[in-house]
Design an enzyme around this catalytic site. Structure first.
Site, short mmCIF file in Angstrom:
data_model
loop_
_atom_site.label_atom_id
_atom_site.label_comp_id
_atom_site.label_asym_id
_atom_site.label_seq_id
_atom_site.Cartn_x
_atom_site.Cartn_y
_atom_site.Cartn_z
N GLY A 83 -5.92 28.89 33.20
CA GLY A 83 -6.46 30.22 33.44
C GLY A 83 -7.01 30.81 32.15
O GLY A 83 -6.39 30.69 31.09
N ILE A 156 -5.19 21.50 40.35
CA ILE A 156 -3.74 21.63 40.40
C ILE A 156 -3.24 21.49 41.84
O ILE A 156 -2.26 20.78 42.11
CB ILE A 156 -3.29 22.97 39.79
N ARG A 176 -12.12 29.36 47.97
CA ARG A 176 -13.03 30.51 48.12
C ARG A 176 -14.00 30.30 49.27
O ARG A 176 -14.31 31.22 50.02
CB ARG A 176 -13.78 30.74 46.81
N ARG A 179 -15.08 23.73 52.82
CA ARG A 179 -15.75 22.47 52.52
C ARG A 179 -14.92 21.34 53.10
O ARG A 179 -13.80 21.55 53.57
CB ARG A 179 -15.93 22.27 51.01
N ARG A 235 -0.95 33.14 38.81
CA ARG A 235 -0.79 34.26 37.88
C ARG A 235 -0.05 35.37 38.62
O ARG A 235 -0.24 35.57 39.82
CB ARG A 235 -2.15 34.77 37.40
N ASP A 258 7.01 31.20 39.30
CA ASP A 258 6.92 30.84 37.89
C ASP A 258 6.19 31.92 37.10
O ASP A 258 6.23 31.92 35.88
CB ASP A 258 6.19 29.51 37.73
N HIS A 282 7.46 31.21 33.52
CA HIS A 282 6.09 30.77 33.26
C HIS A 282 6.08 29.49 32.42
O HIS A 282 5.53 29.45 31.31
CB HIS A 282 5.29 31.87 32.57
#
Length: 320
Positions: A83, A156, A176, A179, A235, A258, A282
């Site tokens: 990120g 990931i 997003r 496909r 996040r 996490d 994290h």
């Protein structure tokens, strides 16, 4: 670590790297390199003047970000994190930003599956029982035969799916946009309301963007089936913390996190004590799998830059 100039002088330090060339390996002899690992004082302005390629030390993004405006010749910012939301606002016009796609896949995928298994099988309860010298048995849900929804289908998530395969899970994929891949269909985000009630485990692996901030809100959580597990290795701000605390406090959902918002999670925060909640600090990418992959990425990117070849993992900055 103090700055170390491995080139011919401060102005020749075209590459600001977190590791010495000898550790990275495979770099050209005499490459103008300055080494700064994020600890100690950052290099002075005279040493920064010639930097064109900056590899941000891992976990030191907040310390390194202010340096970007002090690099007049900067052309490449290479993150060692998947990120880059913390760096993005600081990248100046004319510089390319690259993330560490692929570096954290194995480690983060391991932790995502570990968190799911630990939460489902009640490992935190076993640890507490051992501390209390109590034998607590009982039926626990398995990961086997569960339906797992991967929200954010990048590298990931693909690595997570690889590790889920032996468990015989049905995997649903969301990105997003829709496909088709060799693994099967990837649904669009707009399909989440239909997919959430079908899922026993929901794993978050999306990047933090304006579109994903607060994605997991009260409406999202309400669509999850009773007893479902939310795993967040993305996040913290992807999840509305207040909404999650409310659902966990009611005992309807479980969570393995996490990442949190805020982070680090401060003492006294209600998330520490919500039922059916497992928190790790994290550490998704911070394992022994990191360094060899990070060194390989740095070597590849430096050699590509030197050869004038396109860089890997370029992230649009929205600036010319």
């Amino acid at each position: 670590m103090s700055p170390v100039n491995d080139g011919t002088g401060p102005s020749a330090a075209g590459f600001l790297l977190p590791y010495p060339p000898a550790l990275i390996g495979g770099l050209p002899e005499g490459l103008p390199v300055m080494v700064w690992d994020g600890t100690g004082a950052p290099p002075g302005a005279d040493r920064l003047a010639g930097v064109e390629f900056f590899v941000v030390p891992y976990t030191f993004g907040e310390v390194a970000a202010p340096l970007l405006s002090r690099l007049p010749r900067l052309r490449v910012v290479q993150s060692l994190s998947a990120g880059v939301d913390g760096l993005l606002p600081h990248v100046p016009a004319g510089a390319v930003l690259c993330n560490a796609r692929g570096v954290h896949d194995a480690s983060t995928a391991e932790l995502a599956v570990t968190l799911a298994l630990a939460s489902l099988r009640g490992i935190p309860d076993f640890v507490r029982a051992q501390d209390a010298e109590e034998w607590r048995s009982g039926l626990r849900p398995a990961l086997a035969d569960r339906t797992v929804l991967l929200v954010g289908y990048g590298s990931i998530a693909a690595a997570v799916e690889d590790r889920l395969a032996p468990f015989g899970c049905e995997v649903l994929r969301v990105a997003r946009s829709a496909r088709t891949t060799a693994r099967g269909a990837v649904h669009a985000l707009v399909d989440l309301p239909e997919l959430l009630p079908r899922s026993d485990v929901v794993m978050l692996t999306v990047p933090l963007t304006p579109d994903t901030r607060g994605l997991v809100d009260a409406h999202f959580l309400a669509r999850m089936r009773d007893g479902a597990l939310l795993v967040n290795v993305a996040r913290g701000p992807v999840v509305d913390t207040d909404a999650l605390v409310a659902e966990l406090g009611a005992g309807r959902l479980c969570a393995a996190l996490d990442v949190t918002d805020p982070e680090p999670l401060p003492p006294g925060h209600p998330l520490w004590h919500t039922p059916n909640t497992l928190i790790s600090p994290h550490v998704g990418g911070n394992s022994t799998a990191f360094l060899p992959r990070a060194l390989r990425l740095i070597r590849t990117q430096v050699l590509r830059y030197r050869a004038g070849e396109p860089l890997e993992n370029v992230v649009p900055t929205g600036r010319p």
